[in-house]
Design a protein around this motif. Structure first.
Motif: not given
Length: 378
Positions: A216-219, A221-222, A228-230, A235-238
């Motif tokens: 995955l790219p670091q950025r 759509l700016g 995005w994950l947060t 990032i919090t998917k169990t």
């Protein structure tokens, strides 16, 4: 090797009698420090964090010189203290080490350095820890030694010539450690690809890839990837969710590196390394290359050889459900996918730590018994 980080306190002189604490935390890296902070918030004062290293943050400080986090500073804080760097910047490994050291000092967390646990047993309701600075008993134990313990090097490494320099990624610091000439990096996770990119500035580099990891790219759509994950809750998917199970099957994400970036640097990407013979590396597609050095970015395996409690370890793994093991009073923290994708990450381990500290508080209240007679309370 236990990966246990820690504060600026020298190890206490060994007491004549066994120390006793309500909660013993083994490891004072980000997971240990976070649970220590939350234990105190829950009103628990009798606890101790042990760390095998000489200073808090030692594990981070020992990694390669150019390492930077791929999580921006605003996502790197432990509970109660923001990470001291501008939002949108990516902290260096030394800045992380400094932050952990300052965190332990700021909250006066009870960390004992240079203290390795050599054996942990349980008798009745009490844990007994043999350590390099003396015996300790506890009612509860939290294993916070992290996922990076014993470096793994394939057995075929023995077939390389004696003058081929070999380093595991755990021991790599900078290009000056390696001779001039072609380098083979074995492994295509974040560490392997970042090290390969650094080496490519000064010498020919080949990367051997068993299974190509998702990238995955670091950025996007700016916005930084972790925004995005947060924001999307990924990032919090169990760990037991359908999406999380799919992600786990794909393996660790590589963030901020793309195959075309590696090609642009002149890095040759080959399939799985099949064999080596002196200075020749042979790959699964039949191609070969000559090497002057090899960096083994081949990961780590856990080391729980000191954990001498029946039923605690199966196939080198401490089985658990959200950190709670089958051994009453024994828990674990800071491993990938312990509960969510963020369970092992600096800025996200605090959520697991908060839940675990609350669980320990309730468990202590339900099972509290007097300390063994003659023990020294700390």
């Amino acid at each position: 090797m236990q990966t246990q980080d820690q504060p600026q306190h020298a190890p206490a002189a060994q007491a004549e009698r066994t120390e006793h604490v309500d909660v013993l935390v083994i490891g004072a890296g980000q997971a240990g420090l976070a649970v220590g902070w939350h234990l105190r918030e829950q009103g628990i004062t009798s606890f101790l964090l042990l760390d095998a290293g000489p200073e808090v943050g030692h594990v981070w400080r020992s990694r390669w010189d150019s390492l930077r986090l791929f999580t921006p500073a605003e996502y790197d804080d432990l509970p109660g203290m923001p990470f001291p760097a501008p939002a949108g910047t990516y902290p260096t490994k030394d800045e992380v080490a400094d932050y952990l050291r300052g965190y332990a000092a700021a909250f006066e967390l009870p960390v004992r350095l240079n203290t390795r646990v050599t054996r942990l047993i349980k008798t009745g309701d009490t844990f007994h820890a043999d350590t390099s600075t003396g015996p300790i008993t506890a009612g509860q134990v939290v294993i916070a030694t992290g996922p990076f313990q014993t470096p793994v090097v394939p057995t075929l490494a023995r077939h390389l010539a004696a003058d081929v320099v070999q380093l595991h990624s755990a021991d790599y610091r900078n290009p000056d450690q390696l001779p001039d000439g072609p380098v083979l990096v074995v492994g295509a996770g974040n560490s392997g690809l970042q090290i390969a990119a650094e080496l490519a500035a000064t010498r020919p580099v080949t990367v051997a890839v068993g299974t190509r990891p998702p990238m995955l790219p670091q950025r996007l759509l700016g916005r930084d990837l972790f925004w995005w994950l947060t924001r999307l809750g990924l990032i919090t998917k169990t760990a037991d969710s359908r999406l999380a199970r799919r992600l786990q099957k794909k393996g660790d994400l590589v963030i901020g590196t793309r195959w075309r970036d590696l090609a642009r640097l002149g890095i040759q990407v080959r399939p799985r390394l099949d064999d080596v013979d002196l200075t020749t590396a042979m790959f699964a597609d039949g191609t070969v290359t000559t090497v002057a050095a090899v960096v083994w970015a081949t990961g780590f395996r856990p080391d729980y050889s000191w954990l001498d409690i029946p039923g605690a370890v199966t196939d080198d793994t401490v089985a658990n459900e959200r950190g709670i093991t089958a051994v009453p009073g024994l828990s674990i923290l800071g491993l990938p996918w312990l509960h969510t994708r963020g369970s092992a990450l600096l800025g996200y381990v605090k959520d697991d730590a908060a839940w675990l500290a609350n669980y320990i508080r309730d468990d202590l209240a339900a099972t509290r018994t007097p300390a063994p007679a003659g023990d020294l309370l700390v």
